[in-house]
Design an enzyme around this catalytic site. Structure first.
Site, PDB file in Angstrom:
ATOM      1  N   HIS A   1       0.878  -1.192   0.000  1.00 36.12           N
ATOM      2  CA  HIS A   1       0.000   0.000   0.000  1.00 36.12           C
ATOM      3  C   HIS A   1       0.903   1.227   0.000  1.00 36.12           C
ATOM      4  O   HIS A   1       1.691   1.413  -0.922  1.00 36.12           O
ATOM      5  CB  HIS A   1      -0.922  -0.109   1.228  1.00 36.12           C
ATOM      6  CG  HIS A   1      -2.076   0.823   1.270  1.00 36.12           C
ATOM      7  ND1 HIS A   1      -2.457   1.613   0.216  1.00 36.12           N
ATOM      8  CD2 HIS A   1      -2.966   1.116   2.277  1.00 36.12           C
ATOM      9  CE1 HIS A   1      -3.520   2.333   0.567  1.00 36.12           C
ATOM     10  NE2 HIS A   1      -3.842   2.053   1.818  1.00 36.12           N
TER      11      HIS A   1
ATOM     12  N   HIS B   1      -2.263  -1.928  -9.886  1.00 31.22           N
ATOM     13  CA  HIS B   1      -3.243  -1.361  -8.959  1.00 31.22           C
ATOM     14  C   HIS B   1      -4.492  -2.212  -8.984  1.00 31.22           C
ATOM     15  O   HIS B   1      -4.866  -2.728 -10.034  1.00 31.22           O
ATOM     16  CB  HIS B   1      -3.583   0.079  -9.379  1.00 31.22           C
ATOM     17  CG  HIS B   1      -4.186   0.873  -8.283  1.00 31.22           C
ATOM     18  ND1 HIS B   1      -5.524   0.842  -8.002  1.00 31.22           N
ATOM     19  CD2 HIS B   1      -3.617   1.713  -7.384  1.00 31.22           C
ATOM     20  CE1 HIS B   1      -5.757   1.637  -6.970  1.00 31.22           C
ATOM     21  NE2 HIS B   1      -4.633   2.168  -6.575  1.00 31.22           N
TER      22      HIS B   1
ATOM     23  N   ASP C   1       2.845   5.687  -6.564  1.00 34.36           N
ATOM     24  CA  ASP C   1       4.095   5.518  -5.828  1.00 34.36           C
ATOM     25  C   ASP C   1       5.326   5.417  -6.712  1.00 34.36           C
ATOM     26  O   ASP C   1       6.449   5.425  -6.211  1.00 34.36           O
ATOM     27  CB  ASP C   1       4.017   4.251  -4.959  1.00 34.36           C
ATOM     28  CG  ASP C   1       3.055   4.437  -3.809  1.00 34.36           C
ATOM     29  OD1 ASP C   1       3.013   5.550  -3.268  1.00 34.36           O
ATOM     30  OD2 ASP C   1       2.352   3.479  -3.461  1.00 34.36           O
TER      31      ASP C   1
HETATM   32  N1  ACO Z   1       4.945  -6.385 -10.922  1.00 30.77           N
HETATM   33  C1  ACO Z   1       4.839  -7.569 -11.574  1.00 30.77           C
HETATM   34  N2  ACO Z   1       3.705  -8.270 -11.661  1.00 30.77           N
HETATM   35  C2  ACO Z   1       2.612  -7.769 -11.053  1.00 30.77           C
HETATM   36  C3  ACO Z   1       2.647  -6.537 -10.350  1.00 30.77           C
HETATM   37  C4  ACO Z   1       3.866  -5.845 -10.313  1.00 30.77           C
HETATM   38  N3  ACO Z   1       3.971  -4.679  -9.664  1.00 30.77           N
HETATM   39  N4  ACO Z   1       1.429  -6.279  -9.859  1.00 30.77           N
HETATM   40  C5  ACO Z   1       0.653  -7.295 -10.232  1.00 30.77           C
HETATM   41  N5  ACO Z   1       1.367  -8.206 -10.954  1.00 30.77           N
HETATM   42  C6  ACO Z   1       0.865  -9.426 -11.594  1.00 30.77           C
HETATM   43  C7  ACO Z   1       0.535 -10.480 -10.537  1.00 30.77           C
HETATM   44  O1  ACO Z   1       1.654 -11.308 -10.290  1.00 30.77           O
HETATM   45  C8  ACO Z   1      -0.590 -11.213 -11.221  1.00 30.77           C
HETATM   46  O2  ACO Z   1      -0.044 -12.036 -12.217  1.00 30.77           O
HETATM   47  P1  ACO Z   1      -0.714 -13.490 -12.535  1.00 30.77           P
HETATM   48  O3  ACO Z   1      -2.068 -13.165 -13.059  1.00 30.77           O
HETATM   49  O4  ACO Z   1       0.196 -14.097 -13.517  1.00 30.77           O
HETATM   50  O5  ACO Z   1      -0.762 -14.207 -11.216  1.00 30.77           O
HETATM   51  C9  ACO Z   1      -1.369 -10.117 -11.938  1.00 30.77           C
HETATM   52  O6  ACO Z   1      -0.393  -9.092 -12.207  1.00 30.77           O
HETATM   53  C10 ACO Z   1      -2.516  -9.532 -11.124  1.00 30.77           C
HETATM   54  O7  ACO Z   1      -1.985  -9.048  -9.882  1.00 30.77           O
HETATM   55  P2  ACO Z   1      -2.696  -9.186  -8.477  1.00 30.77           P
HETATM   56  O8  ACO Z   1      -1.639  -9.374  -7.451  1.00 30.77           O
HETATM   57  O9  ACO Z   1      -3.799 -10.182  -8.561  1.00 30.77           O
HETATM   58  O10 ACO Z   1      -3.333  -7.736  -8.354  1.00 30.77           O
HETATM   59  P3  ACO Z   1      -3.927  -7.097  -7.030  1.00 30.77           P
HETATM   60  O11 ACO Z   1      -5.025  -6.217  -7.483  1.00 30.77           O
HETATM   61  O12 ACO Z   1      -4.233  -8.121  -6.004  1.00 30.77           O
HETATM   62  O13 ACO Z   1      -2.700  -6.233  -6.466  1.00 30.77           O
HETATM   63  C11 ACO Z   1      -1.190  -4.495  -6.093  1.00 30.77           C
HETATM   64  C12 ACO Z   1      -2.555  -4.879  -6.657  1.00 30.77           C
HETATM   65  C13 ACO Z   1      -1.083  -4.952  -4.614  1.00 30.77           C
HETATM   66  C14 ACO Z   1      -1.078  -2.969  -6.102  1.00 30.77           C
HETATM   67  C15 ACO Z   1      -0.081  -5.142  -6.953  1.00 30.77           C
HETATM   68  O14 ACO Z   1      -0.176  -4.664  -8.271  1.00 30.77           O
HETATM   69  C16 ACO Z   1       1.306  -4.889  -6.380  1.00 30.77           C
HETATM   70  O15 ACO Z   1       1.747  -5.619  -5.500  1.00 30.77           O
HETATM   71  N6  ACO Z   1       2.029  -3.838  -6.892  1.00 30.77           N
HETATM   72  C17 ACO Z   1       3.346  -3.502  -6.367  1.00 30.77           C
HETATM   73  C18 ACO Z   1       3.208  -2.733  -5.058  1.00 30.77           C
HETATM   74  C19 ACO Z   1       2.628  -1.358  -5.274  1.00 30.77           C
HETATM   75  O16 ACO Z   1       3.066  -0.609  -6.161  1.00 30.77           O
HETATM   76  N7  ACO Z   1       1.677  -0.968  -4.417  1.00 30.77           N
HETATM   77  C20 ACO Z   1       1.094   0.374  -4.431  1.00 30.77           C
HETATM   78  C21 ACO Z   1      -0.321   0.328  -4.888  1.00 30.77           C
HETATM   79  S1  ACO Z   1      -0.981   1.957  -4.990  1.00 30.77           S
HETATM   80  C22 ACO Z   1      -1.273   2.380  -3.391  1.00 30.77           C
HETATM   81  O17 ACO Z   1      -1.563   1.617  -2.535  1.00 30.77           O
HETATM   82  C23 ACO Z   1      -1.096   3.755  -3.070  1.00 30.77           C
END
Ligand code: ACO
Length: 423
Positions: free
Chosen positions: A262, A301, A357
């Site tokens: 987050h 996201h 971010d």
């Molecule tokens: N890098 C690489 N792969 C990713 C990323 C990433 N940053 N984010 C998602 N994916 C992939 C996942 O591995 C998944 O792949 P799969 O379908 O092959 O399993 C697919 O994309 C879907 O991702 P989920 O994890 O299901 O997406 P979710 O909606 O649960 O997560 C989140 C969203 C937590 C923001 C995620 O994208 C993440 O961890 N990003 C990196 C951390 C980040 O930047 N957080 C800030 C968010 S904005 C905020 O809170 C202010």
């Protein structure tokens, strides 16, 4: 024609038709079918837990609006305190309302001396500023016993004013403590963002804050002010639903924000860019992410399946800051990383774009903030978003104490076994 949805219970043939408004239908439909029916929805992917009129997001189109106003217009024309007023009250202030609001906030920035001497000074010398912030917000509430009286509108309004006014002071206090620097008192002649930068970085009498940096700080505050039902705001609402005071609820919301998935992602994004080290290593890094070794921090996201509009604004604003501070050397790595990721099918097919971010850390770093302060910088402006949701929830007659149900998958009843009989 009114839209409806019909749900049929195949076990009994019973069906229930309910209205569908904006793609949302009431879960009472399930209870009508069978009071014991549960919808399994881990992480609330398909659950609207409340009605809200504060912030609108269209994740597919990359749209963000506060109380109907596009974020791009607010970023260009407004200020953080004006946006705070808008979020809390639903309308932009008139000039006299804004003048009073600015005056009131600026005149509530002081923090009780015991907070610093007895509480903040008690932390270990290397305490993380966000850990300090989370606990300090809860502790601050103990100075205002009347804060428990959340259904007294006058008292709640006062706590909201206090929290918005005091969080920059608290944040700067945590930073100055962890750097071993003397605390700088708030200055009532300064604007909200200028006062914060002054409390953070003042080292001598001749210290001044460049107005371009104050403007950038204010912009970052505006962009982080609210983002509807994210993890932190959900924590705020869940705690508020038990009628806890706003300080305790905000401490919970800040704790949720602290996590690297987050608000902690801005810290993680800078660490990632530093680790990549050079634009020559970007392609190999992206390859390793695709192979399952970690994530691109600041990418992806839950709601945005398009470019996060806040990231686009921050990316542009970064250049104004770098004009004053000199370019952050990590910018080139970030630009290359975005370029490589956005032309790669792995990221395209999953609709992974830079989020707020990804670029914010580059500005924070250029402004002189240590990495450990980044999430605190997110928490300061999000205070108004959390408090707007707190107030909205208390006025919502449909709300009760939050209490999701579970799907029990543990063992069935069994009898206690004496210790000498266990394997
Ligand atoms: N890098 C690489 N792969 C990713 C990323 C990433 N940053 N984010 C998602 N994916 C992939 C996942 O591995 C998944 O792949 P799969 O379908 O092959 O399993 C697919 O994309 C879907 O991702 P989920 O994890 O299901 O997406 P979710 O909606 O649960 O997560 C989140 C969203 C937590 C923001 C995620 O994208 C993440 O961890 N990003 C990196 C951390 C980040 O930047 N957080 C800030 C968010 S904005 C905020 O809170 C202010």
């Amino acid at each position: 024609m009114a839209e409806t949805i019909t749900i049929i219970d195949d076990r009994t043939g019973k069906k229930v038709t309910v209205p569908l408004r904006d793609g949302v239908f009431p879960s009472s439909a399930l209870r009508e079918l069978d009071p014991d029916l549960r919808m399994y929805d881990p992480a609330f992917l398909s659950t609207a837990a409340c009605e809200s009129s504060i912030t609108y997001i269209d994740g597919e189109a990359g749209i963000l609006r506060y109380r109907g106003y596009p974020i791009e217009q607010l970023a260009e024309k407004s200020t953080y305190l004006e946006v705070a007023y808008l979020l809390l009250n639903g309308e932009l202030p008139t000039s006299s309302e804004l003048e009073k609001w600015n005056y009131d906030v600026i005149h509530h920035t002081m923090i009780h001396e015991n907070m610093r001497k007895r509480f903040v000074d008690g932390f270990h010398y290397d305490a993380h500023p966000m850990g300090m912030f989370v606990s300090a917000v809860a502790a601050l509430g103990t100075f205002y016993p009347e804060s428990k009286d959340i259904f007294n509108p006058g008292s709640l309004e006062k706590q909201i004013l206090r929290l918005i006014a005091k969080v920059p002071t608290l944040a700067a206090m945590c930073y100055r403590f962890s750097s071993g620097l003397p605390f700088v008192s708030p200055n009532n002649s300064m604007s909200y963002p200028e006062n914060f930068l002054n409390m953070m970085f003042r080292l001598g009498d001749d210290h001044t804050v460049d107005p371009r940096l104050t403007k950038a700080m204010d912009l970052l505050f505006m962009l982080h002010a609210d983002h509807e039902q994210n993890c932190g705001t959900t924590a705020m609402r869940v705690v508020a639903s038990s009628h806890a005071d706003p300080y305790s609820a905000m401490s919970a919301a800040s704790s949720a924000l602290y996590g690297p998935l987050h608000g902690g992602a801005n810290e993680a994004a800078i660490n990632m860019l530093t680790e990549i080290g050079s634009i020559d290593n970007v392609e190999a890094f992206v390859k390793s992410v695709k192979a399952g070794h970690g994530k691109l921090q600041g990418f992806g996201h839950r709601v945005y399946k398009n470019y996060d509009p806040r990231a686009a604004i921050i990316k542009k604003a970064a250049y104004d800051v770098f004009d004053v501070t000199g370019k952050n050397p990590l910018l080139d790595i970030a630009l290359k990383l975005e370029d490589v990721a956005l032309s790669d099918d792995y990221f395209i097919s999953r609709k992974l774009y830079p989020n707020v971010d990804f670029y914010s850390g580059l500005i924070y770093q250029a402004l002189g903030f240590p990495i450990e302060m980044f999430t605190v910088l997110f928490a300061i402006p999000r205070t108004v978003g959390w408090l707007s949701h707190f107030s909205e929830l208390l006025k919502d007659d449909a709300q009760k104490i939050s209490r999701p149900r579970q799907w029990y998958t543990g063992v069935d009843k069994r009898d206690y076994l004496a210790i000498n009989k266990r394997q």
